[in-house]
Write a protein that holds these residues in place. Structure first.
Motif, short mmCIF file in Angstrom:
data_model
loop_
_atom_site.label_atom_id
_atom_site.label_comp_id
_atom_site.label_asym_id
_atom_site.label_seq_id
_atom_site.Cartn_x
_atom_site.Cartn_y
_atom_site.Cartn_z
N THR A 243 47.11 10.98 19.45
CA THR A 243 45.95 10.43 20.15
C THR A 243 45.71 9.00 19.71
O THR A 243 46.14 8.58 18.64
N ASP A 244 44.96 8.28 20.54
CA ASP A 244 44.52 6.95 20.17
C ASP A 244 43.35 7.09 19.19
O ASP A 244 42.36 7.76 19.50
N PRO A 245 43.43 6.49 18.00
CA PRO A 245 42.39 6.71 17.00
C PRO A 245 41.02 6.19 17.41
O PRO A 245 39.99 6.68 16.93
N GLU A 246 40.98 5.21 18.28
CA GLU A 246 39.70 4.64 18.71
C GLU A 246 39.08 5.41 19.86
O GLU A 246 37.94 5.87 19.80
N SER A 247 39.85 5.59 20.93
CA SER A 247 39.31 6.19 22.16
C SER A 247 39.45 7.70 22.20
O SER A 247 38.74 8.38 22.95
N GLY A 248 40.39 8.26 21.44
CA GLY A 248 40.67 9.68 21.52
C GLY A 248 41.58 10.05 22.68
O GLY A 248 41.81 11.24 22.93
N PRO A 408 54.16 5.44 7.68
CA PRO A 408 53.19 6.14 8.53
C PRO A 408 52.70 5.24 9.65
O PRO A 408 52.90 4.01 9.60
N PRO A 409 52.07 5.79 10.68
CA PRO A 409 51.48 4.95 11.73
C PRO A 409 50.48 3.97 11.13
O PRO A 409 49.89 4.24 10.07
N ALA A 410 50.28 2.85 11.80
CA ALA A 410 49.34 1.85 11.29
C ALA A 410 47.94 2.42 11.16
O ALA A 410 47.16 2.00 10.30
N ARG A 411 47.62 3.38 12.00
CA ARG A 411 46.30 4.01 11.95
C ARG A 411 46.44 5.48 12.30
O ARG A 411 46.97 5.85 13.35
N LEU A 412 45.99 6.35 11.42
CA LEU A 412 45.97 7.77 11.71
C LEU A 412 44.79 8.08 12.62
O LEU A 412 43.82 7.33 12.68
N SER A 413 44.87 9.18 13.34
CA SER A 413 43.82 9.52 14.30
C SER A 413 43.17 10.85 13.96
O SER A 413 43.83 11.88 13.85
N TYR A 414 41.87 10.81 13.81
CA TYR A 414 41.08 12.02 13.56
C TYR A 414 41.24 13.02 14.70
O TYR A 414 41.21 14.24 14.49
N TRP A 415 41.45 12.52 15.91
CA TRP A 415 41.46 13.38 17.10
C TRP A 415 42.75 14.17 17.25
O TRP A 415 42.81 15.08 18.08
N ASP A 416 43.76 13.89 16.44
CA ASP A 416 45.02 14.63 16.52
C ASP A 416 44.82 16.13 16.29
O ASP A 416 45.59 16.95 16.80
N ARG A 417 43.80 16.49 15.53
CA ARG A 417 43.58 17.90 15.22
C ARG A 417 43.26 18.73 16.45
O ARG A 417 43.35 19.97 16.42
N TYR A 418 42.90 18.09 17.54
CA TYR A 418 42.56 18.82 18.76
C TYR A 418 43.75 18.94 19.72
O TYR A 418 43.60 19.47 20.82
N VAL A 419 44.90 18.46 19.31
CA VAL A 419 46.09 18.49 20.16
C VAL A 419 47.06 19.55 19.63
O VAL A 419 47.44 19.52 18.47
N ASN A 420 47.44 20.45 20.50
CA ASN A 420 48.32 21.54 20.11
C ASN A 420 49.54 21.58 21.01
O ASN A 420 49.42 21.81 22.22
N LEU A 421 50.71 21.36 20.41
CA LEU A 421 51.96 21.54 21.15
C LEU A 421 52.39 22.99 20.94
O LEU A 421 53.10 23.33 19.99
N GLU A 443 44.72 19.71 28.48
CA GLU A 443 43.94 20.68 27.71
C GLU A 443 43.35 20.04 26.44
O GLU A 443 42.20 20.29 26.09
N SER A 444 44.15 19.23 25.80
CA SER A 444 43.70 18.58 24.58
C SER A 444 42.60 17.56 24.86
O SER A 444 41.64 17.42 24.08
N LYS A 449 36.89 15.65 24.38
CA LYS A 449 35.64 15.27 25.02
C LYS A 449 34.49 16.17 24.56
O LYS A 449 33.38 15.69 24.32
N GLU A 450 34.78 17.46 24.44
CA GLU A 450 33.75 18.39 23.96
C GLU A 450 33.37 18.05 22.51
O GLU A 450 32.19 18.07 22.15
#
Length: 456
Positions: A243-248, A408-421, A443-444, A449-450
């Motif tokens: 995910t994008d760390p800023e926008s999600g 590692p990526p330049a910026r990690l994203s908090y929103w990655d936890r909501y993405v499931n492959l 789905e993610s 958004k929620e």
């Protein structure tokens, strides 16, 4: 982080790594940065080699030896905390008295502590940076470390980069206490049964899949599989966020590396016999290779070390396979849970002493020998990993650290936890890769958004 219940503490809960510093001798009630007995980060006083002039050294701040009580918050409990690091700290920094605070990593629990006038000085940020941001507890360490002369160059650069990637401004918001490593575990018995050569160094993922294909078959009434993924290491080697760390915004269909990863996994799942709902695993000796954590061999094999050594005598470890365009490259740093200093602490100097001592060569050597990979860049300490573990005797433990970590990526994203492959969904459907990624992305995005709405 994929965890196995028995040895979670080896991966998640370990104690930070920090190397020590150039410092002059103590006098009066003050001491040089680091502990009184521990080696400093730079032991060479030649200013031409260290880049520090005597005048610069004289300008460094010096730690006080005045008695102080530090409150340290972890999920470990007092007994494990003291045996893990507390006893070491109090031995090396006797002016510091430690008070352990139980914390489950949540904002709610920390608010309860504050309401009871309990303000931790140091905490194990094992649930990430966001709880600290929500509570305005983030305290960047760069300026203070520089003032006391701590040399970040003693730490593995990838570990430092991972901590900086947690912060929007790239600040050092904590200190890594340990790292996890991933390797290719294999069972020689199964290779011999199928007449296949053992894994070698510098293999690609496609080459490992070729080995796996040869050993995914039935022999003597037993169904064997060539490979299992305990960790999605191929994706971790690609240094990408979901995910994008800023926008999600979810990036599964926008970042080509996810298609690259899924193409590899498709090859894996298309091996005849690889998908079997009744299949057992590497621990049951029905899988030839397992991509797994550094502590994997301590999780099974018997109730005693002797039983495990006998059970695992034909098992060994090879370096992690690589992508063709990323040869001899491990994953990004994994399993890092840093020590952070609370911005509300009234004892930041003593807190910094705690943090620095936790990455002293002496302490990090203890951790490494006991089975916790060091975050120090010192190869001599890295090579002592697992030296005191009977189950590792005779194993190719050096395979874990043979290749450097991926940046590692330049910026990690908090929103990655909501993405499931969801690979089970992928294998059980008739979707192609593009369709699967698009569905997972949609789905993610709804989940994110929620989550965003609930945080407003």
């Amino acid at each position: 982080m994929r965890k196995r219940t028995k040895h979670l503490t080896l991966i998640m809960l370990t104690v930070t790594i920090f190397a020590l510093l150039v410092a002059a001798c103590s006098s009066g009630t003050e001491q040089a940065p680091g502990s009184s007995d521990t080696p400093t980060a730079n032991t060479n006083d030649n200013s031409e080699q260290t880049g520090d002039t005597e005048e610069q050294k004289a300008d460094l701040k010096r730690f006080s030896n005045e008695p102080v009580t530090l409150k340290v918050a972890t999920p470990w409990g007092i007994d494990y905390f003291m045996s893990r690091i507390g006893n070491h700290i109090q031995e090396k920094l006797p002016h510091i008295t430690l008070e352990h605070i139980d914390w489950d990593g949540t904002v709610e629990k920390m608010q309860e502590l504050y309401a009871a006038d309990v303000v931790p000085d140091v905490l194990l940020a094992f649930t990430g940076q966001k709880p600290l941001e929500d509570l305005e507890m983030v305290y960047p360490l760069d300026e203070m470390l520089e003032a006391y002369g701590f040399d970040l160059g003693t730490l593995d650069p990838a570990a430092v980069a991972e901590i900086r990637a947690r912060d929007a401004q790239g600040r050092l918001v904590g200190m890594p206490q340990e790292m996890g490593y991933i390797g290719l575990h294999y069972n020689k018995e199964i290779f011999d049964k199928f007449g296949v050569e053992y894994p070698r160094d510098e293999m690609t993922w496609d080459e490992v899949l070729d080995l796996a294909k040869q050993m995914t078959a039935e022999r003597d009434g037993v169904k064997y599989r060539g490979l299992e993924f305990g960790v999605d290491a191929p994706l971790l080697q690609l240094s990408v966020t979901k995910t994008d760390p800023e926008s999600g915004d979810v990036l599964l269909t926008k970042e080509p590396k996810f298609t690259q990863y899924m193409e590899l996994m498709k090859k894996y799942y298309e091996i005849p016999g690889m998908i079997d709902p009744e299949a057992t695993g590497f621990a049951e000796k029905t899988v030839a290779m397992s991509v797994n954590w550094h502590g994997f061999l301590t999780w099974f094999g018997g109730g005693s070390d002797e039983e495990a050594v006998e059970y695992q005598k034909q098992m060994d470890i090879a370096p992690l396979p690589s992508w063709p365009d990323l040869p001899q490259t491990s994953t990004i740093p994994v399993g890092i849970h840093p020590w952070a200093i609370n911005s509300f602490s009234e004892h930041k100097e003593a807190a910094l002493q705690f943090v620095i001592e936790s990455v002293s060569p002496e302490y990090q050597t203890k951790l490494a020998r006991a089975g916790t990979p060091t975050v120090l860049s010192d190869m001599a300490i890295k090579q002592q990993f697992g030296a005191e573990l009977i189950r590792f005797e005779g194993k190719n433990i050096g395979a874990f650290t043979k290749y450097p970590l991926a940046e590692p990526p330049a910026r990690l994203s908090y929103w990655d936890r909501y993405v499931n492959l969801d690979m089970q969904q992928f294998t059980q459907s008739d979707m192609n890769i593009s369709e699967f990624l698009r569905k997972a992305e949609e789905e993610s995005q709804l989940k994110i958004k929620e989550a965003m709405a609930q945080q407003k």
